[in-house]
Write a protein that holds these residues in place. Sequence first.
Motif, PDB file in Angstrom:
ATOM      1  N   LYS A  29      41.152  29.304  39.576  1.00  0.00           N
ATOM      2  CA  LYS A  29      42.224  30.145  39.036  1.00  0.00           C
ATOM      3  C   LYS A  29      43.626  29.600  39.324  1.00  0.00           C
ATOM      4  O   LYS A  29      44.607  30.152  38.832  1.00  0.00           O
ATOM      5  N   TYR A  38      34.990  35.567  33.958  1.00  0.00           N
ATOM      6  CA  TYR A  38      35.316  36.585  34.956  1.00  0.00           C
ATOM      7  C   TYR A  38      35.353  37.937  34.257  1.00  0.00           C
ATOM      8  O   TYR A  38      35.674  38.019  33.064  1.00  0.00           O
ATOM      9  N   PHE A  42      43.201  37.179  34.090  1.00  0.00           N
ATOM     10  CA  PHE A  42      44.109  36.925  35.202  1.00  0.00           C
ATOM     11  C   PHE A  42      45.216  35.989  34.739  1.00  0.00           C
ATOM     12  O   PHE A  42      45.109  35.340  33.698  1.00  0.00           O
ATOM     13  N   SER A 218      30.618  35.823  40.462  1.00  0.00           N
ATOM     14  CA  SER A 218      31.908  35.629  39.763  1.00  0.00           C
ATOM     15  C   SER A 218      32.692  36.932  39.626  1.00  0.00           C
ATOM     16  O   SER A 218      33.371  37.175  38.632  1.00  0.00           O
ATOM     17  N   GLY A 219      32.568  37.778  40.639  1.00  0.00           N
ATOM     18  CA  GLY A 219      33.317  39.028  40.626  1.00  0.00           C
ATOM     19  C   GLY A 219      32.555  40.189  40.017  1.00  0.00           C
ATOM     20  O   GLY A 219      32.926  41.346  40.194  1.00  0.00           O
ATOM     21  N   CYS A 222      31.343  43.107  42.133  1.00  0.00           N
ATOM     22  CA  CYS A 222      32.340  44.077  42.583  1.00  0.00           C
ATOM     23  C   CYS A 222      32.344  45.324  41.695  1.00  0.00           C
ATOM     24  O   CYS A 222      32.983  46.314  42.025  1.00  0.00           O
ATOM     25  N   VAL A 248      34.667  31.521  47.548  1.00  0.00           N
ATOM     26  CA  VAL A 248      35.130  32.717  46.851  1.00  0.00           C
ATOM     27  C   VAL A 248      36.447  32.380  46.166  1.00  0.00           C
ATOM     28  O   VAL A 248      37.381  31.913  46.807  1.00  0.00           O
ATOM     29  N   THR A 250      39.034  34.026  44.720  1.00  0.00           N
ATOM     30  CA  THR A 250      40.024  35.057  44.425  1.00  0.00           C
ATOM     31  C   THR A 250      41.455  34.525  44.544  1.00  0.00           C
ATOM     32  O   THR A 250      41.733  33.626  45.336  1.00  0.00           O
ATOM     33  N   ASN A 252      43.761  37.126  44.653  1.00  0.00           N
ATOM     34  CA  ASN A 252      44.333  38.401  45.075  1.00  0.00           C
ATOM     35  C   ASN A 252      44.340  38.457  46.602  1.00  0.00           C
ATOM     36  O   ASN A 252      43.277  38.435  47.219  1.00  0.00           O
ATOM     37  N   HIS A 255      42.064  41.119  48.122  1.00  0.00           N
ATOM     38  CA  HIS A 255      40.642  40.781  48.006  1.00  0.00           C
ATOM     39  C   HIS A 255      40.258  39.721  49.032  1.00  0.00           C
ATOM     40  O   HIS A 255      39.184  39.788  49.644  1.00  0.00           O
ATOM     41  N   LEU A 256      41.132  38.732  49.211  1.00  0.00           N
ATOM     42  CA  LEU A 256      40.849  37.664  50.164  1.00  0.00           C
ATOM     43  C   LEU A 256      40.713  38.238  51.580  1.00  0.00           C
ATOM     44  O   LEU A 256      39.761  37.925  52.305  1.00  0.00           O
ATOM     45  N   ASN A 259      37.483  40.197  51.821  1.00  0.00           N
ATOM     46  CA  ASN A 259      36.328  39.297  51.888  1.00  0.00           C
ATOM     47  C   ASN A 259      36.161  38.721  53.293  1.00  0.00           C
ATOM     48  O   ASN A 259      35.047  38.655  53.831  1.00  0.00           O
TER      49      ASN A 259
END
Length: 272
Positions: A29, A38, A42, A218-219, A222, A248, A250, A252, A255-256, A259
């Motif tokens: 990303k 995804y 984004f 891939s998300g 979630c 991972v 991400t 965000n 989110h990181l 995680n």
Amino acid sequence: MSLATLHDLHRPLGSTGLTVSPLGLGTVKLGRDQGVKYPTGFRIPDDAEARQLLALARELGINLIDTAPAYGVSEERLGPLLRGHRDAWTIVSKVGEEFENGQSRFDFSPAHTRFSVERSLRRLETDCIDLVLVHSDGNDLAILRDSGVYPTLAELKREGKIRAFGLSGKTVEGGLLALAEGDCAMITLNLDDQHELPVADYAAAHGKGILVKKALASGHVCLARGIDPVRASFELLFRHPGVGSAIVGTINPQHLSHNVSAAAAVIRQQRQ
């Protein structure tokens, strides 16, 4: 030190000599927003946002970063972004897949493999890439047996341009051959897809490295209801002694952090 970091949970990646955090940061990303699967769209972060994300990852104890020529401009961006901090990171890149004009194409020839690694070295502003994986198109066995990519990576390792090599594949048979003749395999492993578990079993038995892709599907995981899907995913992954790290992707920061907190809690609980 906060319990919600990975600083004291780093582990060896098989017998590569590399020591990695149990979560790695994927950087698709940072470089590409076309042809990616995804659940939500984004925006590619600007340099300031990317720098903040990398700083947060380091603060949280992440030392593993995953990139590839197929990730658009990811490598070109990471070179300057990591400038002055190269020693803090274990860098994984790939060979075999190119992404141009919205399309992927594949070239596993010895000449292209060498060209690709040397281009990645320039882009990443480093004299050695820690781990280079073959970015498979799905024909894992044919690639490993017929293309010459593995012998070329072995040469590059002897020359000191890479520290370790392996395959990011799609099949059990490919993963097993990749580990028999190389250092590491990147496998898909998540709550929805565990078909490559035999590759992790082989790695655990033979001291080889395993990285996990699509750890959170891939998300998509979630989107599940009920239990914390991230924690449940990490319980599955880190229960396996062969798994070194899960990548991972991400961008965000929340989110990181979540995680990392979930992974740290799971690993500490499993160690008790």
